[in-house]
Design a protein around this motif. Structure first.
Motif, PDB file in Angstrom:
ATOM      1  N   PRO A   1      -7.461  -5.784  15.066  1.00  0.00           N
ATOM      2  CA  PRO A   1      -7.047  -4.493  14.487  1.00  0.00           C
ATOM      3  C   PRO A   1      -5.896  -3.823  15.221  1.00  0.00           C
ATOM      4  CG  PRO A   1      -9.432  -4.636  14.541  1.00  0.00           C
ATOM      5  CD  PRO A   1      -8.915  -5.846  15.290  1.00  0.00           C
ATOM      6  N   ASP A   2      -5.848  -4.001  16.552  1.00  0.00           N
ATOM      7  CA  ASP A   2      -4.776  -3.348  17.306  1.00  0.00           C
ATOM      8  C   ASP A   2      -3.469  -4.144  17.298  1.00  0.00           C
ATOM      9  OD1 ASP A   2      -5.805  -5.408  18.838  1.00  0.00           O
ATOM     10  OD2 ASP A   2      -5.452  -4.391  20.738  1.00  0.00           O
ATOM     11  N   LYS A   3      -3.470  -5.309  16.616  1.00  0.00           N
ATOM     12  CA  LYS A   3      -2.269  -6.140  16.540  1.00  0.00           C
ATOM     13  C   LYS A   3      -1.772  -6.305  15.099  1.00  0.00           C
ATOM     14  CE  LYS A   3      -1.920  -7.278  20.957  1.00  0.00           C
ATOM     15  NZ  LYS A   3      -2.996  -6.436  21.467  1.00  0.00           N
ATOM     16  N   VAL A   4      -2.514  -5.819  14.134  1.00  0.00           N
ATOM     17  CA  VAL A   4      -2.118  -5.944  12.737  1.00  0.00           C
ATOM     18  C   VAL A   4      -0.804  -5.203  12.498  1.00  0.00           C
ATOM     19  CG1 VAL A   4      -2.705  -5.246  10.376  1.00  0.00           C
ATOM     20  CG2 VAL A   4      -4.439  -6.268  11.828  1.00  0.00           C
ATOM     21  N   ARG A   5       0.156  -5.862  11.848  1.00  0.00           N
ATOM     22  CA  ARG A   5       1.451  -5.243  11.553  1.00  0.00           C
ATOM     23  C   ARG A   5       1.377  -4.482  10.238  1.00  0.00           C
ATOM     24  NH1 ARG A   5       5.328  -9.538  10.632  1.00  0.00           N
ATOM     25  NH2 ARG A   5       3.449 -10.692  10.066  1.00  0.00           N
ATOM     26  N   ILE A   6       1.595  -3.187  10.314  1.00  0.00           N
ATOM     27  CA  ILE A   6       1.638  -2.338   9.128  1.00  0.00           C
ATOM     28  C   ILE A   6       2.985  -1.634   9.131  1.00  0.00           C
ATOM     29  CG2 ILE A   6       0.562  -0.421   7.879  1.00  0.00           C
ATOM     30  CD1 ILE A   6      -1.996  -1.046   9.530  1.00  0.00           C
TER      31      ILE A   6
ATOM     32  N   MET B   1      -4.098 -13.871  -6.009  1.00  0.00           N
ATOM     33  CA  MET B   1      -3.115 -13.082  -5.276  1.00  0.00           C
ATOM     34  C   MET B   1      -1.878 -13.919  -4.953  1.00  0.00           C
ATOM     35  SD  MET B   1      -3.783 -10.968  -1.762  1.00  0.00           S
ATOM     36  CE  MET B   1      -2.463 -10.128  -0.884  1.00  0.00           C
ATOM     37  N   ARG B   2      -0.701 -13.335  -5.172  1.00  0.00           N
ATOM     38  CA  ARG B   2       0.544 -13.980  -4.775  1.00  0.00           C
ATOM     39  C   ARG B   2       0.683 -13.956  -3.252  1.00  0.00           C
ATOM     40  NH1 ARG B   2       4.929 -10.946  -6.353  1.00  0.00           N
ATOM     41  NH2 ARG B   2       3.789  -9.387  -7.560  1.00  0.00           N
ATOM     42  N   LYS B   3       1.479 -14.887  -2.711  1.00  0.00           N
ATOM     43  CA  LYS B   3       1.667 -14.950  -1.261  1.00  0.00           C
ATOM     44  C   LYS B   3       2.716 -13.936  -0.826  1.00  0.00           C
ATOM     45  CE  LYS B   3       0.139 -19.686  -0.531  1.00  0.00           C
ATOM     46  NZ  LYS B   3       0.485 -21.022  -0.003  1.00  0.00           N
ATOM     47  N   THR B   4       2.375 -12.684  -0.988  1.00  0.00           N
ATOM     48  CA  THR B   4       3.194 -11.592  -0.490  1.00  0.00           C
ATOM     49  C   THR B   4       2.256 -10.490  -0.035  1.00  0.00           C
ATOM     50  OG1 THR B   4       5.063 -10.137  -0.996  1.00  0.00           O
ATOM     51  CG2 THR B   4       3.502 -10.563  -2.783  1.00  0.00           C
ATOM     52  N   PHE B   5       2.744  -9.296   0.204  1.00  0.00           N
ATOM     53  CA  PHE B   5       1.944  -8.325   0.938  1.00  0.00           C
ATOM     54  C   PHE B   5       1.388  -7.202   0.056  1.00  0.00           C
ATOM     55  CE2 PHE B   5       5.475  -9.858   3.648  1.00  0.00           C
ATOM     56  CZ  PHE B   5       4.722 -10.704   4.449  1.00  0.00           C
ATOM     57  N   PRO B   6       0.094  -6.895   0.188  1.00  0.00           N
ATOM     58  CA  PRO B   6      -0.470  -5.738  -0.513  1.00  0.00           C
ATOM     59  C   PRO B   6       0.020  -4.440   0.124  1.00  0.00           C
ATOM     60  CG  PRO B   6      -2.110  -6.676   0.952  1.00  0.00           C
ATOM     61  CD  PRO B   6      -0.902  -7.572   1.025  1.00  0.00           C
ATOM     62  N   PHE B   7      -0.022  -3.364  -0.641  1.00  0.00           N
ATOM     63  CA  PHE B   7       0.481  -2.100  -0.102  1.00  0.00           C
ATOM     64  C   PHE B   7      -0.203  -0.909  -0.769  1.00  0.00           C
ATOM     65  CE2 PHE B   7       3.277  -3.600  -3.463  1.00  0.00           C
ATOM     66  CZ  PHE B   7       3.456  -2.494  -4.283  1.00  0.00           C
ATOM     67  N   GLU B   8      -0.021   0.249  -0.153  1.00  0.00           N
ATOM     68  CA  GLU B   8      -0.556   1.517  -0.661  1.00  0.00           C
ATOM     69  C   GLU B   8       0.600   2.473  -0.906  1.00  0.00           C
ATOM     70  OE1 GLU B   8      -4.408   1.004   2.327  1.00  0.00           O
ATOM     71  OE2 GLU B   8      -2.801   2.439   2.766  1.00  0.00           O
ATOM     72  N   ILE B   9       0.574   3.172  -2.036  1.00  0.00           N
ATOM     73  CA  ILE B   9       1.569   4.201  -2.339  1.00  0.00           C
ATOM     74  C   ILE B   9       0.853   5.550  -2.326  1.00  0.00           C
ATOM     75  CG2 ILE B   9       3.286   5.060  -3.976  1.00  0.00           C
ATOM     76  CD1 ILE B   9       3.403   2.266  -5.202  1.00  0.00           C
TER      77      ILE B   9
ATOM     78  N   HIS C   1       1.320  -6.460   6.598  1.00  0.00           N
ATOM     79  CA  HIS C   1       1.958  -7.747   6.855  1.00  0.00           C
ATOM     80  C   HIS C   1       1.048  -8.728   7.589  1.00  0.00           C
ATOM     81  CE1 HIS C   1       6.255  -7.178   5.652  1.00  0.00           C
ATOM     82  NE2 HIS C   1       5.829  -5.929   5.593  1.00  0.00           N
ATOM     83  N   ASP C   2      -0.144  -8.337   7.923  1.00  0.00           N
ATOM     84  CA  ASP C   2      -1.121  -9.236   8.553  1.00  0.00           C
ATOM     85  C   ASP C   2      -2.476  -9.032   7.903  1.00  0.00           C
ATOM     86  OD1 ASP C   2       0.365 -10.642  10.569  1.00  0.00           O
ATOM     87  OD2 ASP C   2       0.469  -8.767  11.704  1.00  0.00           O
ATOM     88  N   SER C   3      -3.317 -10.035   8.035  1.00  0.00           N
ATOM     89  CA  SER C   3      -4.690  -9.952   7.545  1.00  0.00           C
ATOM     90  C   SER C   3      -5.628  -9.583   8.691  1.00  0.00           C
ATOM     91  CB  SER C   3      -5.126 -11.298   6.952  1.00  0.00           C
ATOM     92  OG  SER C   3      -6.526 -11.320   6.748  1.00  0.00           O
ATOM     93  N   PHE C   4      -6.529  -8.638   8.437  1.00  0.00           N
ATOM     94  CA  PHE C   4      -7.519  -8.264   9.445  1.00  0.00           C
ATOM     95  C   PHE C   4      -8.470  -9.432   9.731  1.00  0.00           C
ATOM     96  CE2 PHE C   4      -6.058  -4.125   8.043  1.00  0.00           C
ATOM     97  CZ  PHE C   4      -6.049  -3.388   9.217  1.00  0.00           C
ATOM     98  N   LYS C   5      -8.461 -10.454   8.856  1.00  0.00           N
ATOM     99  CA  LYS C   5      -9.325 -11.616   9.042  1.00  0.00           C
ATOM    100  C   LYS C   5      -8.923 -12.426  10.272  1.00  0.00           C
ATOM    101  CE  LYS C   5      -8.621 -15.258   6.426  1.00  0.00           C
ATOM    102  NZ  LYS C   5      -8.366 -16.389   7.326  1.00  0.00           N
ATOM    103  N   VAL C   6      -7.611 -12.525  10.512  1.00  0.00           N
ATOM    104  CA  VAL C   6      -7.127 -13.391  11.585  1.00  0.00           C
ATOM    105  C   VAL C   6      -6.443 -12.631  12.718  1.00  0.00           C
ATOM    106  CG1 VAL C   6      -6.863 -15.371  10.065  1.00  0.00           C
ATOM    107  CG2 VAL C   6      -4.966 -13.788  10.341  1.00  0.00           C
TER     108      VAL C   6
END
Length: 300
Positions: free
Chosen positions: A208-213, A270-278, A200-205
Motif C-alpha cells: 500500500p505504501d508503494k502503490v503509484r497513484i 478489463m483492458r490492460k490499462t489503468f482504472p481511475f476515479e473522477i 498505476h499499480d495493483s494492491f494485489k502485488v
C-alpha cells in the motif's frame, strides 16, 4: 447474484478441502472464475479477511483438529502436510490463534473438541458455514443498486496534468502540489475543474505504501512538457464501465468491488490499462463527508 454466490462458495470449498494443495491467488481465482486482480478485492470484502489470512487460519484450525483427535500422529507430520516449512514457523503461527504451543494444545484438548467439529461438518449443517458470505454478497449487490448508477460508456480522450504519489497516504499532498501549480497557471479555480486519480499499480502485488497513484487535473488542452513534478498524462478514448454515486471515502473499496462483480456478471473483461476515479465534488465541503465520484474501469 446467484452466480456470484456459487463462485465464491466454490472457491471457499476448494480452499477448505485442499489445504495441502496449490492455494495461490491465481489458482483460487481460476476456481472461482474471476481474474486474480478482481478476486483478491472481492474475497476480502465478502469474507472479511485477505485470501492469505483465510488460508493460514483454515490450516491452523485443521492442525488443531489433528492435534486433538490424532494424538499418536507426530506434530512434524501434521505441519509438513499443511505446508508449514518448519516447527518454529508452525508453532509461532499456531500461538497467534490459540495462545499456546501446539504440544500444550494437544495435551489439553478436551474430549468434546472432536464431537464439536464433527457436528459442524454434518451434511445438513454445511450451508450454515457459508450463509454469512451469501448475506455479504446479497448486501453488497443491494447496496450497489441503491448507491451507484452503473453504465457502459464511450469516454473521450482526456488530457491531464499529473503528480505521482507513492501510497494512499501521499495522495492528498500530491493534490496540494498540483493545485498550487494550477493556481500559478490560473487554471484553478476556474469553472468546473475535474480532479482524477489514476491507479498505476495493483494492491494485489504492490505494498500500500508503494502503490503509484497519479493525482491528476483534467485540462482543456494537452500539457506539452513536464513542469517540475507536474507532468502530462493522457487517458485514451475507449469503452468504460462507469459507476457514479455520492459516497464517502470509506465506501470506495465497496464501490470498486461492486463494479468488478457487475463486470464479471455481464461478461466484460478489463483492458490492460489503468482504472481511475473522477471527482465531481469535494468531500470536505459536504456535511456528511460525501462526494460525487465516477469509478471507471476500461473494458473491451
Amino acid at each position: 447474484m446467484e452466480e456470484h454466490q456459487k463462485r465464491i462458495i466454490k472457491a471457499i470449498k476448494y480452499i477448505n478441502h485442499n489445504l495441502d494443495a496449490d492455494l495461490s491467488l491465481e489458482k483460487i481465482a481460476e476456481i472461482g472464475m474471476y481474474s486474480p486482480f478482481h478476486f483478491h478485492r472481492i474475497f476480502k470484502l465478502i469474507i472479511g479477511e485477505t485470501l492469505q489470512n483465510y488460508i493460514i487460519r483454515k490450516k491452523i484450525e485443521k492442525s488443531a483438529f489433528y492435534l486433538a483427535v490424532k494424538k499418536d500422529r507426530d506434530i512434524k507430520d501434521i505441519y509438513l502436510d499443511l505446508g508449514f516449512t518448519s516447527h518454529s514457523v508452525f508453532s509461532k503461527t499456531f500461538r497467534k490463534f490459540y495462545g499456546v504451543a501446539p504440544s500444550v494444545f494437544r495435551n489439553n484438548a478436551p474430549e468434546t473438541f472432536h464431537k464439536i467439529l464433527m457436528t459442524e461438518s454434518k451434511n445438513g449443517q454445511k450451508d450454515v458455514v457459508f450463509s454469512p458470505y451469501i448475506w455479504q454478497i446479497e448486501n453488497l449487490l443491494n447496496w450497489t443498486k441503491m448507491n451507484l448508477k452503473i453504465e457502459v460508456k464511450q469516454l473521450p480522450e482526456m488530457n491531464l496534468a499529473a503528480v505521482m504519489s507513492l501510497g494512499i497516504a501521499s495522495v492528498e499532498t500530491s493534490y496540494h502540489v498540483l493545485i498550487e501549480w494550477a493556481e500559478k497557471k490560473k487554471l484553478y479555480p476556474a469553472g468546473n475543474v475535474k480532479m482524477i486519480s489514476v491507479y498505476h499499480d495493483s494492491f494485489k502485488v504492490t505494498p500500500p505504501d508503494k502503490v503509484r497513484i497519479h493525482a491528476c487535473m483534467l485540462l482543456d488542452e494537452r500539457l506539452e512538457k513536464q513542469e517540475g513534478v507536474v507532468f502530462p498524462e493522457t487517458i485514451d478514448p475507449g469503452k468504460f464501465i462507469v459507476g457514479s454515486g455520492e459516497v464517502t471515502l470509506q465506501d470506495f473499496e465497496q464501490c470498486w468491488v461492486s463494479l468488478f462483480l457487475w463486470m464479471n456478471e455481464r461478461g466484460y473483461t478489463m483492458r490492460k490499462t489503468f482504472p481511475f476515479e473522477i471527482y465531481h465534488s469535494n468531500f470536505k465541503e459536504h456535511p456528511e463527508g460525501k462526494m460525487i465520484v465516477d469509478f471507471c474501469i476500461p473494458i473491451h
